[in-house]
Motif scaffolding. Structure first.
Motif, PDB file in Angstrom:
ATOM      1  N   GLU A 105      68.812   1.816   3.821  1.00  0.00           N
ATOM      2  CA  GLU A 105      69.129   0.630   3.022  1.00  0.00           C
ATOM      3  C   GLU A 105      68.739   0.790   1.560  1.00  0.00           C
ATOM      4  O   GLU A 105      69.205   0.042   0.699  1.00  0.00           O
ATOM      5  CB  GLU A 105      68.426  -0.595   3.610  1.00  0.00           C
ATOM      6  CG  GLU A 105      66.893  -0.472   3.651  1.00  0.00           C
ATOM      7  CD  GLU A 105      66.222  -1.662   4.306  1.00  0.00           C
ATOM      8  OE1 GLU A 105      66.485  -2.800   3.877  1.00  0.00           O
ATOM      9  OE2 GLU A 105      65.435  -1.444   5.259  1.00  0.00           O
ATOM     10  N   PHE A 106      67.892   1.766   1.249  1.00  0.00           N
ATOM     11  CA  PHE A 106      67.457   1.994  -0.128  1.00  0.00           C
ATOM     12  C   PHE A 106      68.252   3.108  -0.809  1.00  0.00           C
ATOM     13  O   PHE A 106      68.003   3.429  -1.973  1.00  0.00           O
ATOM     14  CB  PHE A 106      65.968   2.329  -0.158  1.00  0.00           C
ATOM     15  CG  PHE A 106      65.109   1.287   0.505  1.00  0.00           C
ATOM     16  CD1 PHE A 106      64.886   0.056  -0.100  1.00  0.00           C
ATOM     17  CD2 PHE A 106      64.553   1.525   1.754  1.00  0.00           C
ATOM     18  CE1 PHE A 106      64.105  -0.907   0.516  1.00  0.00           C
ATOM     19  CE2 PHE A 106      63.765   0.566   2.377  1.00  0.00           C
ATOM     20  CZ  PHE A 106      63.545  -0.663   1.756  1.00  0.00           C
ATOM     21  N   GLY A 107      69.179   3.729  -0.076  1.00  0.00           N
ATOM     22  CA  GLY A 107      70.016   4.771  -0.654  1.00  0.00           C
ATOM     23  C   GLY A 107      69.522   6.186  -0.446  1.00  0.00           C
ATOM     24  O   GLY A 107      70.138   7.134  -0.939  1.00  0.00           O
ATOM     25  N   TYR A 108      68.415   6.354   0.287  1.00  0.00           N
ATOM     26  CA  TYR A 108      67.909   7.697   0.554  1.00  0.00           C
ATOM     27  C   TYR A 108      68.569   8.265   1.815  1.00  0.00           C
ATOM     28  O   TYR A 108      68.818   7.535   2.771  1.00  0.00           O
ATOM     29  CB  TYR A 108      66.383   7.686   0.704  1.00  0.00           C
ATOM     30  CG  TYR A 108      65.681   7.409  -0.599  1.00  0.00           C
ATOM     31  CD1 TYR A 108      65.490   8.426  -1.532  1.00  0.00           C
ATOM     32  CD2 TYR A 108      65.225   6.130  -0.911  1.00  0.00           C
ATOM     33  CE1 TYR A 108      64.857   8.178  -2.741  1.00  0.00           C
ATOM     34  CE2 TYR A 108      64.591   5.869  -2.123  1.00  0.00           C
ATOM     35  CZ  TYR A 108      64.409   6.903  -3.034  1.00  0.00           C
ATOM     36  OH  TYR A 108      63.790   6.650  -4.233  1.00  0.00           O
ATOM     37  N   PRO A 109      68.848   9.574   1.841  1.00  0.00           N
ATOM     38  CA  PRO A 109      69.628  10.148   2.942  1.00  0.00           C
ATOM     39  C   PRO A 109      68.878  10.215   4.265  1.00  0.00           C
ATOM     40  O   PRO A 109      67.694  10.556   4.309  1.00  0.00           O
ATOM     41  CB  PRO A 109      69.961  11.556   2.441  1.00  0.00           C
ATOM     42  CG  PRO A 109      68.891  11.869   1.453  1.00  0.00           C
ATOM     43  CD  PRO A 109      68.528  10.572   0.809  1.00  0.00           C
ATOM     44  N   LYS A 110      69.587   9.889   5.327  1.00  0.00           N
ATOM     45  CA  LYS A 110      69.101  10.075   6.690  1.00  0.00           C
ATOM     46  C   LYS A 110      69.825  11.251   7.346  1.00  0.00           C
ATOM     47  O   LYS A 110      69.214  12.034   8.063  1.00  0.00           O
ATOM     48  CB  LYS A 110      69.317   8.797   7.504  1.00  0.00           C
ATOM     49  CG  LYS A 110      68.518   7.600   7.012  1.00  0.00           C
ATOM     50  CD  LYS A 110      69.019   6.290   7.599  1.00  0.00           C
ATOM     51  CE  LYS A 110      68.903   6.230   9.110  1.00  0.00           C
ATOM     52  NZ  LYS A 110      69.373   4.928   9.641  1.00  0.00           N
ATOM     53  N   LEU A 111      71.128  11.350   7.119  1.00  0.00           N
ATOM     54  CA  LEU A 111      71.949  12.433   7.656  1.00  0.00           C
ATOM     55  C   LEU A 111      72.726  13.070   6.510  1.00  0.00           C
ATOM     56  O   LEU A 111      73.046  12.417   5.518  1.00  0.00           O
ATOM     57  CB  LEU A 111      72.916  11.902   8.725  1.00  0.00           C
ATOM     58  CG  LEU A 111      72.283  11.184   9.928  1.00  0.00           C
ATOM     59  CD1 LEU A 111      73.377  10.611  10.832  1.00  0.00           C
ATOM     60  CD2 LEU A 111      71.381  12.133  10.718  1.00  0.00           C
ATOM     61  N   ILE A 112      73.048  14.344   6.661  1.00  0.00           N
ATOM     62  CA  ILE A 112      73.605  15.126   5.573  1.00  0.00           C
ATOM     63  C   ILE A 112      75.078  15.476   5.832  1.00  0.00           C
ATOM     64  O   ILE A 112      75.444  15.943   6.910  1.00  0.00           O
ATOM     65  CB  ILE A 112      72.789  16.416   5.365  1.00  0.00           C
ATOM     66  CG1 ILE A 112      71.350  16.067   4.984  1.00  0.00           C
ATOM     67  CG2 ILE A 112      73.415  17.312   4.306  1.00  0.00           C
ATOM     68  CD1 ILE A 112      71.191  15.289   3.699  1.00  0.00           C
ATOM     69  N   LEU A 113      75.896  15.260   4.807  1.00  0.00           N
ATOM     70  CA  LEU A 113      77.315  15.621   4.845  1.00  0.00           C
ATOM     71  C   LEU A 113      77.475  17.110   5.107  1.00  0.00           C
ATOM     72  O   LEU A 113      76.714  17.929   4.587  1.00  0.00           O
ATOM     73  CB  LEU A 113      77.953  15.249   3.508  1.00  0.00           C
ATOM     74  CG  LEU A 113      79.423  15.635   3.278  1.00  0.00           C
ATOM     75  CD1 LEU A 113      80.117  14.574   2.434  1.00  0.00           C
ATOM     76  CD2 LEU A 113      79.565  16.999   2.605  1.00  0.00           C
ATOM     77  N   GLY A 114      78.455  17.445   5.950  1.00  0.00           N
ATOM     78  CA  GLY A 114      78.684  18.853   6.253  1.00  0.00           C
ATOM     79  C   GLY A 114      77.613  19.453   7.125  1.00  0.00           C
ATOM     80  O   GLY A 114      77.545  20.671   7.294  1.00  0.00           O
ATOM     81  N   TYR A 115      76.776  18.575   7.699  1.00  0.00           N
ATOM     82  CA  TYR A 115      75.751  19.044   8.634  1.00  0.00           C
ATOM     83  C   TYR A 115      75.660  18.057   9.790  1.00  0.00           C
ATOM     84  O   TYR A 115      76.545  18.052  10.659  1.00  0.00           O
ATOM     85  CB  TYR A 115      74.405  19.250   7.932  1.00  0.00           C
ATOM     86  CG  TYR A 115      73.371  19.904   8.825  1.00  0.00           C
ATOM     87  CD1 TYR A 115      73.568  21.196   9.297  1.00  0.00           C
ATOM     88  CD2 TYR A 115      72.220  19.225   9.217  1.00  0.00           C
ATOM     89  CE1 TYR A 115      72.648  21.804  10.136  1.00  0.00           C
ATOM     90  CE2 TYR A 115      71.281  19.832  10.054  1.00  0.00           C
ATOM     91  CZ  TYR A 115      71.502  21.110  10.514  1.00  0.00           C
ATOM     92  OH  TYR A 115      70.597  21.706  11.350  1.00  0.00           O
ATOM     93  N   ASP A 116      74.655  17.159   9.798  1.00  0.00           N
ATOM     94  CA  ASP A 116      74.484  16.294  10.968  1.00  0.00           C
ATOM     95  C   ASP A 116      75.112  14.908  10.827  1.00  0.00           C
ATOM     96  O   ASP A 116      75.047  14.108  11.759  1.00  0.00           O
ATOM     97  CB  ASP A 116      73.003  16.162  11.334  1.00  0.00           C
ATOM     98  CG  ASP A 116      72.127  15.708  10.178  1.00  0.00           C
ATOM     99  OD1 ASP A 116      72.645  15.529   9.057  1.00  0.00           O
ATOM    100  OD2 ASP A 116      70.905  15.556  10.386  1.00  0.00           O
ATOM    101  N   ALA A 117      75.743  14.608   9.683  1.00  0.00           N
ATOM    102  CA  ALA A 117      76.426  13.319   9.523  1.00  0.00           C
ATOM    103  C   ALA A 117      77.785  13.363  10.220  1.00  0.00           C
ATOM    104  O   ALA A 117      78.627  14.211   9.881  1.00  0.00           O
ATOM    105  CB  ALA A 117      76.612  12.990   8.046  1.00  0.00           C
ATOM    106  N   PRO A 118      78.029  12.479  11.200  1.00  0.00           N
ATOM    107  CA  PRO A 118      79.280  12.520  11.967  1.00  0.00           C
ATOM    108  C   PRO A 118      80.517  12.335  11.095  1.00  0.00           C
ATOM    109  O   PRO A 118      80.484  11.615  10.092  1.00  0.00           O
ATOM    110  CB  PRO A 118      79.129  11.346  12.947  1.00  0.00           C
ATOM    111  CG  PRO A 118      77.661  11.073  13.010  1.00  0.00           C
ATOM    112  CD  PRO A 118      77.120  11.429  11.663  1.00  0.00           C
TER     113      PRO A 118
END
Length: 362
Positions: A105-118
């Protein structure tokens, strides 16, 4: 649907399925109003890509529950088409991939594009789509080459975000006037090198521990002291390391230690000065470590952990790089599209000596 060529990881539904990268067609839905269609120009091979190909510690196809996954979260892309609500970038612009895949909710990444983000698509495809905040425009007056920006996109943005927190933690307990007599050290790696360059720009003395002669030569040109860990004996590795650190810091120890490797965490802590900071934004070995809480309290050590960057930090990193000529140094080798599996193999075997292995896509 949009169909393109891509190097993909495939779900291993049977033992005959190839474990590594497969070159084939890949299809995905057309862009939404807040998305852009883009063609990757150059990419940089990252440690997370090695993990993905090895399917360790995660099998991305299983974690994302997708038959095919396209990895690659560091690169430069050219915008082909933009959605109706896109206001940050225009058709024809060139930008770096900003790989915050799923944020909190603060804009910090939880999952990464091109890796674990669906359902995200990495730069190992001839055509990809990105959210408008997953690309940051490269200013036209930039003196850096596009391969340099490809190397910058993940590692230097990560370095900026991690250094910002680590430096401010150090500053709050220490006199800023002491910077010229304070030391920042790291175990070798591209993100760590970028952070040492930032430390030098702030006025710190800098040290890199490495084992590769090619990297030692580069560090010398940058004015970064190198310590060759090949000189540490197997029997007294930790003591040899500490002796080298104390010799190169006049017995003061390290004020900010960047440890993005994790192989020698106890030694790293022992090398840390009072009111020192140990900081990391990723681990390649030994994911879990015990610490003596009392000792860390008495020494007033700060432990910093960050994961990639906030979008605003990405913008700040790009601005700072332009103003201070803070860019990666590359050799002339650029792997061709067809050579990407060879790059992956070279990286995993340690044959690649580059801090930033670059490959071409389009």
């Amino acid at each position: 649907m949009i169909t393109t060529k891509a190097w993909v990881l495939k779900k291993q539904n049977n033992p005959s399925c190839a474990k590594g990268l497969n070159l084939e067609e890949y299809s995905f839905p057309d862009i939404l109003d807040n998305e852009v269609l883009a063609e990757p120009l150059f990419g940089c091979w990252e440690g997370n890509m090695e993990h993905a190909v090895a399917r360790s510690p995660l099998d991305l196809c299983v974690v994302r529950n997708e038959e095919k996954v396209v990895i690659g979260n560091a690169g430069v892309v050219r915008v082909i088409r933009v959605g109706k609500k896109v206001g940050t970038i225009s058709e024809g612009d060139i930008g770096i991939v900003f790989c915050n895949g799923v944020s909190d909710e603060f804009g910090y990444p939880k999952l990464i594009l091109g890796y674990d983000a669906p359902h995200t698509i990495g730069v190992l495809a001839k055509t990809i789509k990105l959210d408008q905040k997953q690309i940051i425009k490269i200013p036209k007056h930039s003196r850096a080459s596009l391969p340099q920006w490809a190397a910058f996109s993940l590692r230097y943005v990560t370095a900026w975000a991690n250094w910002r927190v680590a430096y401010n933690c150090w500053r709050i307990q220490n006199n800023e006037n002491d910077i010229s007599n304070s030391y920042v050290a790291s175990w070798g790696g591209g993100v760590s090198l970028a952070q040492l360059e930032l430390a030098k720009l702030h006025g710190f003395k800098t040290i890199m521990i490495t084992s590769m002669q090619e990297r030692t030569s580069l560090l010398n040109t940058k004015g970064i002291v190198s310590i060759d860990r090949n000189h540490f004996s197997k029997e007294n590795y930790e003591e040899d390391f500490l002796n080298a650190i104390m010799k190169n810091t006049n017995g003061r120890g390290i004020n900010i230690f960047i440890d993005n490797i994790g192989a020698n965490f106890r030694a790293t802590l022992r090398a840390l000065a009072r009111q020192g900071v140990i900081t990391t934004c990723g681990w390649r070995a030994n994911m879990t470590f015990p610490i003596v809480r009392a000792s860390e309290c008495i020494n007033r050590h700060s432990h910093v952990f960050t994961h990639y960057a906030h979008y605003q930090e990405g913008l700040e990193a790009v601005d700072y790089a332009i103003q201070n000529n803070w860019f990666p140094s590359l050799n002339e080798k650029v792997y061709a599209w067809e050579e990407i599996p060879q790059l992956a193999e070279n990286y995993s075997k340690g044959i690649s000596k580059d801090y930033f292995p670059i490959f071409a896509v389009n």
